[in-house]
Write a protein that holds these residues in place. Structure first.
Motif, short mmCIF file in Angstrom:
data_model
loop_
_atom_site.label_atom_id
_atom_site.label_comp_id
_atom_site.label_asym_id
_atom_site.label_seq_id
_atom_site.Cartn_x
_atom_site.Cartn_y
_atom_site.Cartn_z
N ASP A 1 0.80 -1.23 0.00
CA ASP A 1 0.00 0.00 0.00
C ASP A 1 0.83 1.28 0.00
OD1 ASP A 1 0.77 0.29 2.65
OD2 ASP A 1 -1.23 -0.07 3.47
N GLY A 2 2.15 1.15 0.08
CA GLY A 2 3.01 2.32 -0.08
C GLY A 2 3.19 3.18 1.15
N VAL B 1 8.29 -0.29 -0.62
CA VAL B 1 8.26 0.80 -1.59
C VAL B 1 7.23 1.83 -1.10
CG1 VAL B 1 7.82 1.44 -3.99
CG2 VAL B 1 8.90 -0.77 -3.45
N LEU B 2 7.71 3.04 -0.84
CA LEU B 2 6.85 4.09 -0.30
C LEU B 2 6.16 4.86 -1.42
CD1 LEU B 2 9.26 5.39 2.46
CD2 LEU B 2 7.43 3.70 2.68
N GLY B 3 4.89 5.05 -1.27
CA GLY B 3 4.10 5.80 -2.24
C GLY B 3 3.63 4.93 -3.40
N GLN B 4 2.57 5.38 -4.00
CA GLN B 4 2.03 4.77 -5.20
C GLN B 4 1.78 5.88 -6.21
OE1 GLN B 4 -1.57 2.72 -4.16
NE2 GLN B 4 -0.51 1.07 -3.11
N VAL B 5 1.80 5.52 -7.47
CA VAL B 5 1.56 6.50 -8.53
C VAL B 5 0.47 5.96 -9.44
CG1 VAL B 5 2.57 7.70 -10.51
CG2 VAL B 5 3.94 7.36 -8.43
N PHE C 1 8.18 2.82 -8.37
CA PHE C 1 6.96 2.98 -7.58
C PHE C 1 6.02 1.81 -7.79
CE2 PHE C 1 6.29 5.27 -11.59
CZ PHE C 1 5.09 4.75 -12.05
N ARG C 2 5.07 1.70 -6.89
CA ARG C 2 3.97 0.75 -7.07
C ARG C 2 2.87 1.46 -7.85
NH1 ARG C 2 4.05 -4.14 -4.77
NH2 ARG C 2 5.53 -4.49 -3.08
N PHE D 1 -3.05 -1.06 -9.57
CA PHE D 1 -2.83 -2.50 -9.39
C PHE D 1 -1.53 -2.63 -8.60
CE2 PHE D 1 -2.11 -6.92 -10.79
CZ PHE D 1 -3.40 -7.42 -10.75
N ASP D 2 -1.64 -2.55 -7.28
CA ASP D 2 -0.47 -2.32 -6.43
C ASP D 2 0.48 -3.50 -6.28
OD1 ASP D 2 -2.02 -3.86 -4.70
OD2 ASP D 2 -2.46 -2.19 -3.35
N LEU D 3 0.20 -4.62 -6.93
CA LEU D 3 1.17 -5.71 -6.96
C LEU D 3 2.30 -5.43 -7.95
CD1 LEU D 3 -1.20 -8.82 -6.87
CD2 LEU D 3 0.01 -7.74 -4.96
N LEU D 4 2.08 -4.48 -8.84
CA LEU D 4 3.07 -4.15 -9.86
C LEU D 4 4.03 -3.08 -9.38
CD1 LEU D 4 0.93 -4.07 -13.13
CD2 LEU D 4 2.43 -5.89 -12.31
N ILE D 5 5.31 -3.31 -9.67
CA ILE D 5 6.34 -2.30 -9.42
C ILE D 5 6.80 -1.79 -10.78
CG2 ILE D 5 8.65 -1.86 -8.51
CD1 ILE D 5 8.09 -3.96 -6.36
#
Length: 190
Positions: free
Chosen positions: A32-33, A107-111, A150-151, A155-159
């Motif tokens: 979730d970042g 990994v901090l943050g999501q985009v 970033f994540r 779809f937060d499983l992807l980096i």
């Protein structure tokens, strides 16, 4: 000249068997970042099975905690990636009696980088951002100032990494790291 391209970061899963988290962790989301509060216990992982395998510089356990080798971490830092909290981790293979030090990467943050007009996806019920499935992924152009790694918030499983990070990792000689163009991804987060 356009903005640098995005790439999806994967580990070469065919090179190693399942890796399982052995340390009990309660209510921590590694996707979730957000930064963790409090102390992190010593993280231990085990490579399952007795089949031959290769030690990789990026390992993705079943618990979806990215594990980076010291070489991989250095390559990311040299590319300017500074939005990761690292935690010491040990990965062991009991059948061979070997173990290696890694860093568990939060990994901090999501985009929100998915181009919704060009991508083909199934929305996640009850969310304006998340998607349940992706059949065809197209990412928008990189935006100046966004992190190089970033994540994906949809779809937060992807980096996702930018070209600068990809090149740094490739120059490092990191083993077992796979970069895919978003359009080439088959929709399975591996």
């Amino acid at each position: 000249m356009g903005a640098p391209a995005h790439h999806l970061l994967f580990s070469a899963r065919e090179l190693y068997p399942t890796v399982s988290l052995r340390t009990p962790l309660e209510n921590l989301s590694w996707v979730d970042g957000t930064r963790f509060s409090g102390a992190m216990p010593a993280l231990r992982f085990a490579i399952d099975g007795t089949d031959p395998f290769e030690w990789c510089d990026y390992v993705r356990p079943a618990a979806n905690i990215p594990l980076f080798s010291p070489l991989m971490r250095t390559a990311l830092e040299q590319a300017g990636v500074d939005n990761i909290d690292y935690y010491d981790a040990i990965v062991s293979h009991s059948a061979s009696g070997t173990s290696r030090s890694y860093f568990a990467a939060n990994v901090l943050g999501q985009v929100a980088a998915m181009d919704r007009k060009k991508s083909k996806y199934v929305p996640f019920d009850g969310s304006d951002t998340l998607v349940a499935e992706i059949e065809r992924l197209v990412l928008r152009d990189a935006v100046p100032g966004e992190p190089g790694l970033f994540r994906l918030s949809e779809f937060d499983l992807l980096i996702v990494v930018d070209e600068r990070v990809k090149k740094s990792v490739e120059r490092s000689g990191a083993h077992g790291v796979v970069f895919l163009e978003p359009e080439e991804w088959d929709g399975f987060a591996t």
